[in-house]
Design a protein around this motif. Structure first.
Motif, PDB file in Angstrom:
ATOM      1  N   LEU A   1       3.807   9.915   7.949  1.00  0.00           N
ATOM      2  CA  LEU A   1       4.284   8.580   7.599  1.00  0.00           C
ATOM      3  C   LEU A   1       3.426   7.520   8.276  1.00  0.00           C
ATOM      4  CD1 LEU A   1       6.484   6.947   6.119  1.00  0.00           C
ATOM      5  CD2 LEU A   1       7.851   7.063   8.217  1.00  0.00           C
ATOM      6  N   SER A   2       3.068   7.737   9.537  1.00  0.00           N
ATOM      7  CA  SER A   2       2.246   6.763  10.258  1.00  0.00           C
ATOM      8  C   SER A   2       0.816   6.693   9.708  1.00  0.00           C
ATOM      9  CB  SER A   2       2.200   7.116  11.752  1.00  0.00           C
ATOM     10  OG  SER A   2       1.505   8.329  11.965  1.00  0.00           O
ATOM     11  N   ARG A   3       0.353   7.772   9.069  1.00  0.00           N
ATOM     12  CA  ARG A   3      -1.005   7.801   8.538  1.00  0.00           C
ATOM     13  C   ARG A   3      -1.120   7.229   7.127  1.00  0.00           C
ATOM     14  NH1 ARG A   3      -4.883   7.544  11.553  1.00  0.00           N
ATOM     15  NH2 ARG A   3      -6.224   8.352   9.899  1.00  0.00           N
ATOM     16  N   LEU A   4      -0.011   6.992   6.456  1.00  0.00           N
ATOM     17  CA  LEU A   4      -0.073   6.532   5.063  1.00  0.00           C
ATOM     18  C   LEU A   4      -0.901   5.265   4.865  1.00  0.00           C
ATOM     19  CD1 LEU A   4       3.404   7.183   3.403  1.00  0.00           C
ATOM     20  CD2 LEU A   4       1.236   8.346   3.011  1.00  0.00           C
ATOM     21  N   PRO A   5      -0.772   4.265   5.737  1.00  0.00           N
ATOM     22  CA  PRO A   5      -1.576   3.055   5.517  1.00  0.00           C
ATOM     23  C   PRO A   5      -3.082   3.307   5.567  1.00  0.00           C
ATOM     24  CG  PRO A   5       0.190   2.631   7.067  1.00  0.00           C
ATOM     25  CD  PRO A   5       0.137   4.118   6.883  1.00  0.00           C
TER      26      PRO A   5
ATOM     27  N   SER B   1       0.813  -1.219   0.000  1.00  0.00           N
ATOM     28  CA  SER B   1       0.000   0.000   0.000  1.00  0.00           C
ATOM     29  C   SER B   1       0.846   1.268   0.000  1.00  0.00           C
ATOM     30  CB  SER B   1      -0.942   0.012   1.208  1.00  0.00           C
ATOM     31  OG  SER B   1      -0.244   0.286   2.414  1.00  0.00           O
ATOM     32  N   PHE B   2       2.143   1.146   0.321  1.00  0.00           N
ATOM     33  CA  PHE B   2       3.027   2.300   0.215  1.00  0.00           C
ATOM     34  C   PHE B   2       3.283   2.670  -1.256  1.00  0.00           C
ATOM     35  CE2 PHE B   2       4.236   1.177   4.572  1.00  0.00           C
ATOM     36  CZ  PHE B   2       4.335   2.430   5.153  1.00  0.00           C
ATOM     37  N   PHE B   3       3.105   1.713  -2.150  1.00  0.00           N
ATOM     38  CA  PHE B   3       3.471   1.904  -3.547  1.00  0.00           C
ATOM     39  C   PHE B   3       2.303   1.808  -4.522  1.00  0.00           C
ATOM     40  CE2 PHE B   3       7.222  -0.234  -1.527  1.00  0.00           C
ATOM     41  CZ  PHE B   3       8.058   0.865  -1.523  1.00  0.00           C
ATOM     42  N   ILE B   4       1.200   1.156  -4.098  1.00  0.00           N
ATOM     43  CA  ILE B   4       0.086   0.879  -4.999  1.00  0.00           C
ATOM     44  C   ILE B   4      -1.206   1.366  -4.344  1.00  0.00           C
ATOM     45  CG2 ILE B   4      -1.267  -0.935  -6.099  1.00  0.00           C
ATOM     46  CD1 ILE B   4       1.240  -2.624  -6.251  1.00  0.00           C
ATOM     47  N   PRO B   5      -2.093   2.030  -5.073  1.00  0.00           N
ATOM     48  CA  PRO B   5      -3.379   2.454  -4.498  1.00  0.00           C
ATOM     49  C   PRO B   5      -4.152   1.267  -3.924  1.00  0.00           C
ATOM     50  CG  PRO B   5      -3.015   3.536  -6.595  1.00  0.00           C
ATOM     51  CD  PRO B   5      -1.921   2.520  -6.444  1.00  0.00           C
ATOM     52  N   ALA B   6      -4.855   1.525  -2.839  1.00  0.00           N
ATOM     53  CA  ALA B   6      -5.492   0.452  -2.077  1.00  0.00           C
ATOM     54  C   ALA B   6      -6.461  -0.374  -2.916  1.00  0.00           C
ATOM     55  CB  ALA B   6      -6.219   1.043  -0.866  1.00  0.00           C
ATOM     56  N   GLU B   7      -7.198   0.281  -3.817  1.00  0.00           N
ATOM     57  CA  GLU B   7      -8.209  -0.467  -4.570  1.00  0.00           C
ATOM     58  C   GLU B   7      -7.585  -1.532  -5.470  1.00  0.00           C
ATOM     59  OE1 GLU B   7      -7.426   3.421  -6.849  1.00  0.00           O
ATOM     60  OE2 GLU B   7      -7.777   2.806  -4.770  1.00  0.00           O
ATOM     61  N   GLN B   8      -6.312  -1.407  -5.788  1.00  0.00           N
ATOM     62  CA  GLN B   8      -5.636  -2.396  -6.622  1.00  0.00           C
ATOM     63  C   GLN B   8      -5.159  -3.608  -5.820  1.00  0.00           C
ATOM     64  OE1 GLN B   8      -2.570  -0.673  -9.102  1.00  0.00           O
ATOM     65  NE2 GLN B   8      -3.787   1.159  -9.535  1.00  0.00           N
ATOM     66  N   LEU B   9      -5.281  -3.552  -4.496  1.00  0.00           N
ATOM     67  CA  LEU B   9      -4.766  -4.620  -3.646  1.00  0.00           C
ATOM     68  C   LEU B   9      -5.849  -5.592  -3.189  1.00  0.00           C
ATOM     69  CD1 LEU B   9      -2.322  -2.509  -1.457  1.00  0.00           C
ATOM     70  CD2 LEU B   9      -1.759  -3.956  -3.416  1.00  0.00           C
ATOM     71  N   GLU B  10      -7.096  -5.327  -3.571  1.00  0.00           N
ATOM     72  CA  GLU B  10      -8.173  -6.236  -3.186  1.00  0.00           C
ATOM     73  C   GLU B  10      -7.981  -7.599  -3.835  1.00  0.00           C
ATOM     74  OE1 GLU B  10     -13.064  -6.577  -3.241  1.00  0.00           O
ATOM     75  OE2 GLU B  10     -12.072  -4.810  -4.074  1.00  0.00           O
TER      76      GLU B  10
ATOM     77  N   LEU C   1       1.409   7.692  -5.443  1.00  0.00           N
ATOM     78  CA  LEU C   1       2.508   6.944  -4.854  1.00  0.00           C
ATOM     79  C   LEU C   1       2.683   7.464  -3.430  1.00  0.00           C
ATOM     80  CD1 LEU C   1       4.710   4.855  -5.151  1.00  0.00           C
ATOM     81  CD2 LEU C   1       6.175   6.574  -6.209  1.00  0.00           C
ATOM     82  N   PRO C   2       2.018   6.855  -2.462  1.00  0.00           N
ATOM     83  CA  PRO C   2       1.939   7.424  -1.124  1.00  0.00           C
ATOM     84  C   PRO C   2       3.283   7.803  -0.499  1.00  0.00           C
ATOM     85  CG  PRO C   2       0.424   5.594  -1.332  1.00  0.00           C
ATOM     86  CD  PRO C   2       1.225   5.625  -2.597  1.00  0.00           C
ATOM     87  N   LEU C   3       4.263   6.920  -0.594  1.00  0.00           N
ATOM     88  CA  LEU C   3       5.542   7.179   0.066  1.00  0.00           C
ATOM     89  C   LEU C   3       6.264   8.378  -0.533  1.00  0.00           C
ATOM     90  CD1 LEU C   3       7.509   6.108   2.223  1.00  0.00           C
ATOM     91  CD2 LEU C   3       8.555   4.724   0.435  1.00  0.00           C
ATOM     92  N   ASP C   4       6.070   8.611  -1.816  1.00  0.00           N
ATOM     93  CA  ASP C   4       6.770   9.682  -2.530  1.00  0.00           C
ATOM     94  C   ASP C   4       6.533  11.031  -1.856  1.00  0.00           C
ATOM     95  OD1 ASP C   4       8.294  10.945  -4.400  1.00  0.00           O
ATOM     96  OD2 ASP C   4       6.919  10.658  -6.069  1.00  0.00           O
ATOM     97  N   SER C   5       5.287  11.306  -1.512  1.00  0.00           N
ATOM     98  CA  SER C   5       4.929  12.618  -0.980  1.00  0.00           C
ATOM     99  C   SER C   5       5.613  12.893   0.354  1.00  0.00           C
ATOM    100  CB  SER C   5       3.412  12.714  -0.822  1.00  0.00           C
ATOM    101  OG  SER C   5       2.940  11.676   0.020  1.00  0.00           O
ATOM    102  N   VAL C   6       5.632  11.913   1.247  1.00  0.00           N
ATOM    103  CA  VAL C   6       6.193  12.130   2.579  1.00  0.00           C
ATOM    104  C   VAL C   6       7.697  12.346   2.509  1.00  0.00           C
ATOM    105  CG1 VAL C   6       6.486  11.134   4.869  1.00  0.00           C
ATOM    106  CG2 VAL C   6       4.352  10.805   3.643  1.00  0.00           C
ATOM    107  N   ILE C   7       8.378  11.561   1.677  1.00  0.00           N
ATOM    108  CA  ILE C   7       9.825  11.728   1.555  1.00  0.00           C
ATOM    109  C   ILE C   7      10.160  13.104   0.995  1.00  0.00           C
ATOM    110  CG2 ILE C   7      11.871  10.915   0.304  1.00  0.00           C
ATOM    111  CD1 ILE C   7      10.849   8.091   0.649  1.00  0.00           C
ATOM    112  N   LYS C   8       9.348  13.595   0.071  1.00  0.00           N
ATOM    113  CA  LYS C   8       9.594  14.934  -0.490  1.00  0.00           C
ATOM    114  C   LYS C   8       9.375  16.029   0.548  1.00  0.00           C
ATOM    115  CE  LYS C   8       6.854  14.776  -4.018  1.00  0.00           C
ATOM    116  NZ  LYS C   8       6.123  15.196  -5.255  1.00  0.00           N
TER     117      LYS C   8
END
Length: 305
Positions: free
Chosen positions: A246-250, A47-56, A258-265
């Motif tokens: 970062l803790s809220r990303l999940p 889920s850090f790399f892929i939108p949640a709806e694609q993980l079902e 790309l969830p992780l991208d935003s926080v690192i920036k």
């Protein structure tokens, strides 16, 4: 050489998925070729790399890799591209895998399945500098797949007592059998690369952290087979401090491409910590490999004499 690093702790909430995601980014930022494999059916890492709806429902993911390998199972390696040009590869998990495991649609009798797939598919894996594996917070079979396939094991923890107990369980109850079986196979035991402090408040003093490290190091020394294969300095110097976003990303991954991208920036201090951790991981692996060479040379010399 390709280094396989499995991240494990027998307690949930220790930050395994977060550390895998951040470390994979840091190594890729250093120009390394990185493959990330998510073995946890909860799909937190994915889920850090892929939108949640694609993980079902994921097809061609980590469970297919374990069952069929890269070449025969139609495993789809996803390329993840960050906004700054950093790239890494991902074999995700899906929520559908939890059901597959529950109803027996997985090779539930063989903890060495992933290890054997790595051997059969080494032509594909050898293009990577690092393979990073995320595991579930309990020693059920997918976690065992990751541990038996590892060259190195990384254990994240907070300073909460249960999280530290999760490492003790890993060291005392799980790793001895992994080391024993790998050595019986003459494949070399995996090394405990160290402990990464994750989600740490800045209020903790160095003295407090040193006391925790000393106590945990003393416990590991009471398990000789693991202690023999543990890096000399237990805690990594680099720490992942508490970060609200970062803790809220999940909980909000579908809102971001790309969830992780935003926080690192957004957080330069987080990126600095990530890069420091990646550098330490590489230096520790180099030191261990050099020590293995020296040990082999000493063994040969003793045999000659």
């Amino acid at each position: 050489m390709t280094s396989v690093i499995t991240v494990a702790n027998m307690k949930g909430g220790a930050g395994k998925s977060t550390v895998v995601a951040l470390l994979s980014y840091g190594l890729a930022e250093k120009g390394r070729k990185v493959l990330v494999i998510d073995l946890d059916p909860q799909s937190h890492l994915s889920s850090f790399f892929i939108p949640a709806e694609q993980l079902e429902k994921v097809e061609g993911g980590s469970l297919d890799l374990v069952k069929f390998g890269f070449e025969e199972g139609g495993v789809k390696i996803r390329e993840v591209s960050f906004s700054n040009g950093v790239k890494l590869d991902l074999v995700p998990s899906g929520l559908n895998y939890a059901l597959d495991l529950m109803i027996g649609q997985a090779p539930l009798s063989d903890p060495l399945m992933l290890y054997r797939q790595f051997e059969r598919n080494w032509g594909i894996l050898k293009i990577y500098d690092y393979v990073l594996i995320d595991t579930a917070p309990e020693p059920f079979l997918p976690t065992q797949w990751g541990l038996y396939a590892a060259d190195y094991i990384l254990a994240p923890t907070s300073l909460e007592e249960l999280s530290l107990l999760g490492i003790k369980m890993l060291v005392n109850k799980v790793l001895p059998s992994v080391i024993e079986i790998r050595e019986k196979m003459h494949k070399g035991a995996p090394w405990l690369l160290g402990v990464v402090l994750n989600n740490i408040s800045r209020r903790y003093k160095d003295d407090t952290i040193s006391k925790v490290e000393h106590a945990l190091s003393r416990f590991i020394k009471s398990v000789p087979s693991v202690s023999k294969h543990t890096y000399s300095r237990l805690f990594f110097e680099a720490k992942i401090h508490s970060n609200y976003y970062l803790s809220r990303l999940p909980h909000t991954p579908s809102k971001l491409r790309l969830p992780l991208d935003s926080v690192i920036k957004w957080y330069k201090d987080l990126e600095d910590s990530v890069m420091s951790l990646a550098g330490e991981v590489e230096s520790r692996i180099k030191a261990i490999e050099e020590q293995k060479i020296q040990d082999r040379l000493m063994s040969i010399r003793r045999g000659v004499l």
